[in-house]
Design a protein around this motif. Structure first.
Motif, PDB file in Angstrom:
ATOM      1  N   ARG A 214       0.750  -1.007  -0.216  1.00  0.00           N
ATOM      2  CA  ARG A 214       0.257   0.257   0.317  1.00  0.00           C
ATOM      3  C   ARG A 214       0.921   1.357  -0.136  1.00  0.00           C
ATOM      4  NH1 ARG A 214      -5.071  -1.038   4.373  1.00  0.00           N
ATOM      5  NH2 ARG A 214      -6.799  -2.299   2.966  1.00  0.00           N
ATOM      6  N   ILE A 215       1.824   1.538   0.504  1.00  0.00           N
ATOM      7  CA  ILE A 215       2.635   1.784   0.394  1.00  0.00           C
ATOM      8  C   ILE A 215       2.945   2.667  -0.312  1.00  0.00           C
ATOM      9  CG2 ILE A 215       5.650   3.041   1.736  1.00  0.00           C
ATOM     10  CD1 ILE A 215       4.124   2.119   3.973  1.00  0.00           C
ATOM     11  N   ARG A 216       4.284   1.965  -1.320  1.00  0.00           N
ATOM     12  CA  ARG A 216       4.962   1.548  -2.932  1.00  0.00           C
ATOM     13  C   ARG A 216       3.266   2.811  -3.469  1.00  0.00           C
ATOM     14  NH1 ARG A 216       6.942  -3.800  -1.295  1.00  0.00           N
ATOM     15  NH2 ARG A 216       5.296  -4.684  -2.939  1.00  0.00           N
ATOM     16  N   ALA A 217       2.254   1.579  -3.263  1.00  0.00           N
ATOM     17  CA  ALA A 217       1.305   1.847  -4.501  1.00  0.00           C
ATOM     18  C   ALA A 217       0.995   3.777  -4.209  1.00  0.00           C
ATOM     19  CB  ALA A 217      -0.202   1.150  -4.249  1.00  0.00           C
ATOM     20  N   TRP A 218       1.121   4.188  -2.676  1.00  0.00           N
ATOM     21  CA  TRP A 218       0.584   5.217  -2.519  1.00  0.00           C
ATOM     22  C   TRP A 218       1.701   6.943  -3.465  1.00  0.00           C
ATOM     23  CZ3 TRP A 218       3.405   8.044   1.821  1.00  0.00           C
ATOM     24  CH2 TRP A 218       3.337   9.480   1.916  1.00  0.00           C
ATOM     25  N   LEU A 219       3.256   5.658  -3.215  1.00  0.00           N
ATOM     26  CA  LEU A 219       4.434   6.438  -3.802  1.00  0.00           C
ATOM     27  C   LEU A 219       4.461   6.761  -4.746  1.00  0.00           C
ATOM     28  CD1 LEU A 219       7.207   5.502  -1.792  1.00  0.00           C
ATOM     29  CD2 LEU A 219       5.780   8.154  -1.159  1.00  0.00           C
ATOM     30  N   HIS A 220       3.632   5.712  -6.066  1.00  0.00           N
ATOM     31  CA  HIS A 220       3.758   4.941  -7.211  1.00  0.00           C
ATOM     32  C   HIS A 220       2.620   4.399  -7.875  1.00  0.00           C
ATOM     33  CE1 HIS A 220       8.250   6.081  -7.076  1.00  0.00           C
ATOM     34  NE2 HIS A 220       8.865   4.898  -6.370  1.00  0.00           N
ATOM     35  N   PRO A 221       1.021   5.838  -7.443  1.00  0.00           N
ATOM     36  CA  PRO A 221       0.240   4.925  -7.863  1.00  0.00           C
ATOM     37  C   PRO A 221       0.274   3.984  -9.172  1.00  0.00           C
ATOM     38  CG  PRO A 221       0.162   7.548  -8.089  1.00  0.00           C
ATOM     39  CD  PRO A 221       0.996   6.833  -7.016  1.00  0.00           C
ATOM     40  N   GLU A 222       0.621   4.880 -10.635  1.00  0.00           N
ATOM     41  CA  GLU A 222       0.541   5.035 -11.441  1.00  0.00           C
ATOM     42  C   GLU A 222       1.189   3.466 -12.090  1.00  0.00           C
ATOM     43  OE1 GLU A 222       2.403   7.350  -9.991  1.00  0.00           O
ATOM     44  OE2 GLU A 222       1.526   8.613 -10.954  1.00  0.00           O
ATOM     45  N   GLU A 223       2.242   2.527 -11.761  1.00  0.00           N
ATOM     46  CA  GLU A 223       2.774   1.706 -10.681  1.00  0.00           C
ATOM     47  C   GLU A 223       1.842   0.677 -10.811  1.00  0.00           C
ATOM     48  OE1 GLU A 223       6.618   1.102  -9.416  1.00  0.00           O
ATOM     49  OE2 GLU A 223       7.688   2.474 -10.098  1.00  0.00           O
ATOM     50  N   TYR A 224       0.701   0.593 -10.141  1.00  0.00           N
ATOM     51  CA  TYR A 224      -0.454  -0.391  -9.072  1.00  0.00           C
ATOM     52  C   TYR A 224      -1.829   0.407  -9.424  1.00  0.00           C
ATOM     53  CZ  TYR A 224       4.159  -1.929  -6.194  1.00  0.00           C
ATOM     54  OH  TYR A 224       5.563  -1.965  -6.014  1.00  0.00           O
ATOM     55  N   ALA A 225      -1.414   0.700 -10.555  1.00  0.00           N
ATOM     56  CA  ALA A 225      -3.334   1.207 -10.969  1.00  0.00           C
ATOM     57  C   ALA A 225      -4.299  -0.075 -10.970  1.00  0.00           C
ATOM     58  CB  ALA A 225      -2.637   1.836 -12.405  1.00  0.00           C
ATOM     59  N   ALA A 226      -3.628  -0.571 -11.836  1.00  0.00           N
ATOM     60  CA  ALA A 226      -4.770  -2.051 -11.982  1.00  0.00           C
ATOM     61  C   ALA A 226      -5.058  -2.670 -10.515  1.00  0.00           C
ATOM     62  CB  ALA A 226      -4.031  -3.000 -12.308  1.00  0.00           C
TER      63      ALA A 226
END
Length: 402
Positions: A214-226
């Protein structure tokens, strides 16, 4: 005493607003049942909550706080937490945070919040926080409860909310500065424990632990957009698409892509459909609600009423703040609901019950001040009559006028 109509009608407006937005955000998710399934469910819960709120507003809050000498509420909180490791626990979406008793299912965090607020109202009023050992015991009880809750539920967001509630109650009730040192010590211990937990998770679960994801998705949301970044990305699109006036009620397109748009991320739907104007209206209502609770806390007759109002104020304000920060991607995604707006029966019922106690705190203070003023007036009249009697002649009866 009379009911605080300003607070009462503000609560009504917030709940009506919330019911409308639940319907608008959820009708597309309810096709297999009916378009108004979530709205009807929310409406039933709000009506039930209002009944409890009105009843609570007429029950002397001292009887509630002192039930079982106050320790009943601490034991109740511990019992609910422990029930999360029993067959009564119910899991949804991979999280065990519900308790099921026959046909009734409720989220454990909400009654725990209410029980802890009531318990600390008893503790502060009965034991006081003027001595260092009472201050230390209050801090240790809070830390033990939070650690117990985290161990049994793994619900970090609820732990954070409860930590802030306990901290505000204790710090606002102490009259000596000793407690601040214990508070800082407790905070340091919590930070150290958090570091150890983080290291443990990295060693045993690796970087794929859901909190790190979740922290990585918050920092780089485009990489976890799916997956993990989907809700945050869609919420950004919704906020940008709404503009100032919004697209119009029911015209959201993001809700067709946003999972559970009627729950934690319902603020994004408000932004898209009603725009910044709709958010301003919502925040104005919340601001006035919190202002009224703050005034009730200030004017409370005793420390019990003050602590109850402070606890409810902190809970609503904190949940509102965290939810807004999550939707706007200021902090990582976490499961904190928007009070009165997010669909869910447990949250709205317990919030309304707590507000019923706050209304009773206000009514009791008004009643006591009325009797105090009446007694003062009677004493002044008796003194005046006595003075007139002494100054009058023996053969002449004094005239007493109402």
């Amino acid at each position: 005493g009379p009911l605080d109509h300003n607070l009462f009608f503000t609560i009504i407006f917030l709940n009506v607003y919330g019911i409308i937005m639940v319907y608008s955000a959820s009708y597309n998710n309810s096709i297999t049942k009916n378009y108004s399934y979530f709205m009807n469910n929310q409406l039933k819960n709000v009506i039930f909550g209002f009944v409890i709120m009105i009843v609570a507003s007429y029950v002397n809050y001292h009887r509630i706080v002192r039930l079982g000498w106050g320790w009943f509420w601490l034991l109740a909180a511990v019992a609910i937490i422990a029930a999360l490791k029993t067959p009564l626990a119910h899991s949804e979406l991979g999280a065990t945070r519900w308790i099921k008793l026959g046909p009734v299912s409720f989220q454990a965090a909400e009654p725990i919040k209410a029980a802890i607020i009531i318990f600390f109202a008893y503790y502060v009023s009965y034991w006081g926080l003027n001595r260092w050992y009472n201050q230390l015991l209050a801090c240790l009880l809070a830390i033990a409860l939070l650690g117990f809750l985290f161990f049994f539920s793994n619900n970090l967001s609820t732990v954070i909310v409860l930590f802030c509630i306990c901290a505000v109650i204790i710090l606002s009730s102490v009259k000596k500065p000793d407690l601040y040192w214990y508070f800082l010590l407790g905070l340091a211990l919590i930070i150290i424990a958090a570091i150890f937990v983080t290291v443990y998770l990295l060693m045993h679960q690796g970087a794929e632990n859901f909190r790190f994801v979740r922290i990585r998705a918050w920092l780089h949301p485009e990489e976890y957009a799916a997956d993990e970044g989907l809700q945050a990305m869609q919420a950004r699109y919704a906020i940008g698409a709404g503009g100032f006036w919004g697209k119009g009620l029911g015209q959201s397109l993001i809700k067709f892509k946003l999972s559970y748009s009627y729950n934690d991320f319902i603020l994004a739907i408000i932004c898209e459909e009603l725009g910044v104007f709709g958010v301003i209206v919502m925040m104005t209502l919340f601001g006035y609600l919190l202002y009224r609770i703050y005034k009730i806390a200030q004017n409370a007759w005793d420390i019990e009423g003050k602590v109850l109002a402070i606890g409810v104020f902190t809970q609503i304000a904190l949940q509102l703040l965290i939810n807004v920060m999550v939707v706007t991607s200021v902090i990582p995604t976490t499961g904190v609901t928007l009070p009165f707006f997010s669909a869910g029966g447990t949250s709205v019922v317990f919030l309304l019950a707590e507000l019923g106690m706050v209304l009773n705190v206000d009514k009791y203070a008004k009643e006591r001040r009325f009797f105090e003023e009446a007694e003062r007036h009677v004493a002044q009249m008796e003194q005046r009559v006595s003075s007139d009697t002494q100054s009058s002649s023996g053969s002449r009866a004094p005239a007493i006028m109402d």
